[in-house]
Design an enzyme around this catalytic site. Structure first.
Site, PDB file in Angstrom:
ATOM      1  NE  ARG A  53      -1.567  -1.911   3.171  1.00  0.00           N
ATOM      2  CZ  ARG A  53      -1.218  -3.182   2.964  1.00  0.00           C
ATOM      3  NH1 ARG A  53      -1.871  -3.904   2.088  1.00  0.00           N
ATOM      4  NH2 ARG A  53      -0.226  -3.717   3.630  1.00  0.00           N
ATOM      5  CB  THR A  54       3.534   2.477   2.242  1.00  0.00           C
ATOM      6  OG1 THR A  54       2.782   2.150   3.408  1.00  0.00           O
ATOM      7  CG2 THR A  54       4.262   3.781   2.459  1.00  0.00           C
ATOM      8  CE  LYS A  82      26.774  -4.848  -6.235  1.00  0.00           C
ATOM      9  NZ  LYS A  82      26.855  -3.806  -7.266  1.00  0.00           N
ATOM     10  NE  ARG A 103       7.292   0.511   5.061  1.00  0.00           N
ATOM     11  CZ  ARG A 103       6.037   0.065   5.046  1.00  0.00           C
ATOM     12  NH1 ARG A 103       5.796  -1.185   4.752  1.00  0.00           N
ATOM     13  NH2 ARG A 103       5.039   0.871   5.309  1.00  0.00           N
ATOM     14  CG  HIS A 131       3.782   4.174   8.604  1.00  0.00           C
ATOM     15  ND1 HIS A 131       4.048   5.011   7.535  1.00  0.00           N
ATOM     16  CD2 HIS A 131       3.311   3.017   8.064  1.00  0.00           C
ATOM     17  CE1 HIS A 131       3.740   4.381   6.409  1.00  0.00           C
ATOM     18  NE2 HIS A 131       3.295   3.177   6.701  1.00  0.00           N
TER      19      HIS A 131
END
Lengths: 304, 153
Positions: A53-54, A82, A103, A131
């Site tokens: 969703r985000t 890496k 995120r 959030h």
């Protein structure tokens, strides 16, 4: 809006929140008026955790403003694999984009990353921390369905690790809201959130059962209790069952109760509720686009 | 000179940290990065009688002044401590520790999911509360056992 970086709901004043929500309402009412608002603007998506969703709503928001996204893609196929540090990753992507969305599974990651970049950085979830953009769309939904005056809200589920809960609880201190927190003892609000709510003089009460407060609520915000938080699966099953709602549970609720959920849900809201007037969680998810359009518009300079 | 003062011998040049909360001397050494391999000449008195505190610890370090960061962290575990700067056996400067607004780079965050515990180019940073400390990054509040968070690495 004064803030270049959107890191925590704690930084948002009532005026900030209302500025975003008002602009989101404009975008929802007349998306065409925003269609070329940020033509050629590029949003850098740095998602170190899975997100549906985000990520999709930020992408949709950027495109509906006339812009586009550059996406670092899955962590497994990025330079993170890496051994590149987060600080280096955001410094690199900063050169490709006009704003960054991050995120990351670690708490405080957005705060740290923001110290390394000059373009606006938006926290799209940092571990169990915050959030804030989810909170803005939650508030948009609450304002539409229940308003902010004399609001009584129940927030139920995993309150300890639920970042959407932490951000929402902080943001609600800006409004005339009584907050009831319903959770198992082991998943109560973390000390830091309780400390802030106390400092803000917020009206809060904590419960282990929904029944005693359900009939008082304008809004019931349900979150998922995550099985992986429990060392023993049988312990999880015993607890999780106590925090599921169905139409029978809601017989004691007011007819105009708004049921919300940041999604994804598993089994905490029975599907039979989906077709009732209680259900606002899909509309809540849809609100992510106009709210994030408004937010991007503001951080990209739409108010200048 | 009283028996009490003789428990820990005088130093020529360096720092005497007095009125340390009883039992915290070893943590003070940890804050200063002093261990068996550090080469510093150190005298330690533990749980010696004190008019002001009942009992106290005392640490004397030869040839060493404390940095402000060290004093800041010291203030969190020994709020009554006094810092005495000694030159040629005389105390030339004496002051009490003050609680800072924040401490940077000396304590580690106990939240193992905090970004400061990962391999990132960032120092730990804590806001000092009335009754504890709070990580500026992940918001974790530490009230008890602050000394356990001393980063001696």
């Amino acid at each position: 809006m004064r803030h270049d970086h959107i890191i925590s709901a704690k930084q948002l004043s009532r005026a900030d929140i209302e500025a975003v929500l008002d602009r989101a309402a404009e975008a929802a009412a007349d998306p065409e008026a925003f269609a070329d608002r940020h033509e050629n603007a590029l949003l850098g998506l740095c998602f170190f955790e899975p997100s549906t969703r985000t990520k999709m709503s930020f992408t949709a928001a950027a495109k509906r403003l006339g812009g586009d996204v550059v996406d670092m893609g899955p962590v497994g196929s990025s330079s993170v694999k890496k051994g590149e540090s987060l600080a280096d990753t955001v410094r690199v992507v900063e050169g490709y984009a006009d704003a960054l969305v991050l995120r990351h599974p670690s708490e405080g990651s957005a705060q740290m990353a923001s110290e390394f970049v000059d373009v606006p950085l938006i926290n799209a979830g940092d571990g169990a921390g915050q959030h804030p953009t989810q909170t803005l769309l939650d508030l948009y939904t609450i304002r539409e369905s229940a308003g902010f005056d004399d609001l009584t809200i129940g927030i139920m589920g995993d309150l300890k690790y639920g970042r959407t809960v932490h951000s929402l609880a902080h943001a609600l201190t800006n409004f005339d809201a009584d907050q009831h927190f319903v959770s198992p003892e082991s998943l109560k609000l973390p000390r830091s959130v309780r400390y802030d709510l106390h400092e803000e003089g917020a009206s809060i009460r904590e419960h282990t059962e929904l029944d005693p407060v359900l009939s008082e609520l304008d809004v019931l915000y349900v979150t998922r209790i995550q099985a992986e938080r429990f060392p023993d699966e049988s312990e999880y099953r015993a607890i999780a069952g106590e925090y599921q709602i169905d139409t029978e549970t809601l017989e004691a609720a007011r007819d105009d109760l708004t049921v919300m959920h940041p999604l994804p849900r598993v089994d905490e809201i029975a599907h039979e509720i989906d077709d009732t007037d209680y259900a606002h969680y899909f509309q809540q998810a849809h609100n992510g686009v106009p709210v994030r359009m408004a937010l991007l518009d503001l951080v990209l300079g739409g108010d200048r | 000179m009283s028996d009490r003062e003789l428990r820990v011998s005088k130093i020529r040049d360096g720092t005497v940290i007095d009125h340390i909360t009883a039992g915290q001397a070893l943590n003070v050494l940890a804050i200063l990065g002093i261990d068996a391999d550090s080469g510093d000449a150190v005298s330690v008195g533990m749980r010696v009688p004190s008019d002001r505190l009942g009992s106290k610890d005392i640490v004397k370090v030869e040839g060493r002044e404390l940095s402000q960061d060290e004093v800041d962290v010291l203030s969190l575990i020994a709020p009554a401590a006094t810092i005495n700067i000694v030159q040629e056996f005389d105390v030339v400067k004496k002051h009490r520790v003050e609680r800072p607004e924040e401490v940077v780079g000396v304590l580690s965050c106990p939240n193992r999911h905090c970004i400061t515990t990962e391999d990132e180019p960032v120092e730990s940073r804590f806001d000092v509360l009335d009754d504890g400390i709070r990580c500026t990054y992940c918001d974790t509040i530490v009230r008890d056992a602050i000394a356990e968070q001393i980063d001696v690495a």
